[in-house]
Scaffold this active site. Structure first.
Site, PDB file in Angstrom:
ATOM      1  N   CYS A   1      57.156  75.227 -12.394  1.00 22.52           N
ATOM      2  CA  CYS A   1      56.918  75.537 -10.991  1.00 22.52           C
ATOM      3  C   CYS A   1      57.909  76.538 -10.423  1.00 22.52           C
ATOM      4  O   CYS A   1      57.781  76.965  -9.279  1.00 22.52           O
ATOM      5  CB  CYS A   1      56.917  74.265 -10.159  1.00 22.52           C
ATOM      6  SG  CYS A   1      58.399  73.322 -10.340  1.00 22.52           S
TER       7      CYS A   1
ATOM      8  N   ASP B   1      61.220  76.182  -9.815  1.00 23.80           N
ATOM      9  CA  ASP B   1      62.290  75.666  -8.968  1.00 23.80           C
ATOM     10  C   ASP B   1      63.640  75.767  -9.676  1.00 23.80           C
ATOM     11  O   ASP B   1      63.724  75.571 -10.886  1.00 23.80           O
ATOM     12  CB  ASP B   1      62.071  74.181  -8.637  1.00 23.80           C
ATOM     13  CG  ASP B   1      60.853  73.978  -7.751  1.00 23.80           C
ATOM     14  OD1 ASP B   1      60.351  74.970  -7.206  1.00 23.80           O
ATOM     15  OD2 ASP B   1      60.413  72.821  -7.615  1.00 23.80           O
TER      16      ASP B   1
ATOM     17  N   CYS C   1      60.090  74.388  -3.653  1.00 20.36           N
ATOM     18  CA  CYS C   1      59.181  73.921  -2.618  1.00 20.36           C
ATOM     19  C   CYS C   1      59.876  72.887  -1.726  1.00 20.36           C
ATOM     20  O   CYS C   1      60.996  72.457  -1.993  1.00 20.36           O
ATOM     21  CB  CYS C   1      57.967  73.287  -3.266  1.00 20.36           C
ATOM     22  SG  CYS C   1      58.380  71.869  -4.268  1.00 20.36           S
TER      23      CYS C   1
ATOM     24  N   CYS D   1      59.646  67.108  -8.887  1.00 22.27           N
ATOM     25  CA  CYS D   1      60.764  67.518  -8.027  1.00 22.27           C
ATOM     26  C   CYS D   1      61.834  66.423  -7.986  1.00 22.27           C
ATOM     27  O   CYS D   1      63.029  66.712  -7.956  1.00 22.27           O
ATOM     28  CB  CYS D   1      60.293  67.806  -6.612  1.00 22.27           C
ATOM     29  SG  CYS D   1      59.097  69.137  -6.534  1.00 22.27           S
TER      30      CYS D   1
END
Lengths: 191, 128
Positions: free
Chosen positions: B37, B39, B64, B107
């Site tokens: 993603c 990150d 995010c 996350c």
């Protein structure tokens, strides 16, 4: 297995990976081709994007469902399948990261499935530095400057990645492709 | 997709953003990323060498809202805890607290990995 190599329409033998029967010219049921094979390309990281686009347009001009509006249901179905697979493969091959991923995946390294954490610190630090610069860029001029810097790093990374693919250093190529995916995302965010 | 109030609070008003001196002996740094993603998360802890208690924690995250909220929350949680306690925080606790949707569970995993990496770094610096 024999039926696979016979044309569904005229029953004559067809090339197993052809789109049409050589004998009666009718569209064939899609057989599995990987993304590169569809476009007749060698499975290499650097490809000629113009050749890809030409081939894409050529295939769609023959296989798109619009060409089969008055055809039998079989032909419509096959055309649909071919056409959507061609679109999907075209999209994947056009992008550097996903094209690298196809090659890596076929050698056992799958970025999409890799949800696990990545800890190459040096690389992440470089990425964070660039991201901080992006955040701090407020006006158009500084945005453009950092945008160009990212583009330069992307070009360097692509060259380096190409060498790793040539050496078949999959693990290293995988790690560098992670970096490239970060860079491409950043480029898209800033422009 | 609706996000929980707690998540939005942490995202809009993140706690402990910033950094500590990486070179300092009582600071541990964890830098981790999630390739899928895009990150990147940097988490730092300052440990009291006598008591082994985490006195301060800072983070810097590019990603995010869920990644930012997860790092903000975990820095709040680890402050005042001993490193062993902090090391046992599970990502599921973060995910539950913030009511992370299934696609954002990674996350919270990133935050757990970041704190573990920071603790490892601190321990490596203070061997013997």
């Amino acid at each position: 297995m024999n039926s696979k190599e016979n044309c569904w329409n005229c029953k004559s033998i067809v090339k197993s990976k052809g789109f049409f029967c050589d004998h009666c010219g009718v569209i064939q049921k899609p057989s599995y081709l990987d993304e590169f094979e569809i476009f007749g390309l060698k499975k290499e990281f650097l490809i000629d994007l113009n050749v890809l686009e030409d081939k894409y347009l050529e295939l769609q001009s023959k296989l798109h469902p619009d060409k089969f509006v008055n055809s039998s249901q079989n032909e419509k179905d096959f055309s649909n399948e071919h056409s959507s697979r061609i679109n999907e493969s075209y999209k994947l091959l056009k992008n550097n990261v996903s094209r690298a991923n196809i090659i890596l995946k076929s050698n056992g390294y799958d970025l999409e499935k890799e949800s696990k954490t990545f800890g190459d610190e040096k690389m992440l630090e470089d990425i964070m530095d660039l991201q901080s610069k992006c955040m701090l860029a407020e006006n158009e001029i500084s945005k453009k400057k950092i945008g160009n810097e990212i583009k330069e790093v992307i070009d360097e990374t692509i060259n380096e990645l190409n060498l790793l693919f040539k050496k078949k250093s999959w693990k290293e190529a995988y790690n560098l492709n992670v970096k490239l995916s970060y860079l491409e995302k950043m480029k898209n965010n800033i422009s | 997709m609706a996000y929980s109030k707690k998540l939005i609070d942490h995202y809009e008003n993140p706690k402990n953003v910033g950094s500590l001196n990486k070179e300092s002996k009582d600071v541990g740094t964890g830098l981790v990323g999630a390739p899928a993603c895009g990150d990147v998360m940097k988490l730092q802890i300052k440990v009291n060498e006598q008591s082994g208690v985490i006195e301060d924690a800072k983070f810097k995250t590019f990603g995010c809202g869920s990644a930012i909220a997860s790092s903000s929350l975990i820095t709040e949680w680890v402050k005042g805890k001993k490193i062993e306690e902090a090391n046992s925080i599970k990502n599921t606790e973060i995910a539950n607290h913030l009511a992370l949707p299934p696609v954002k569970i990674h996350c919270s995993i990133l935050a757990e990995d970041a704190i573990k990496a920071a603790i490892d770094d601190y321990k490596n610096k203070n061997k013997k």
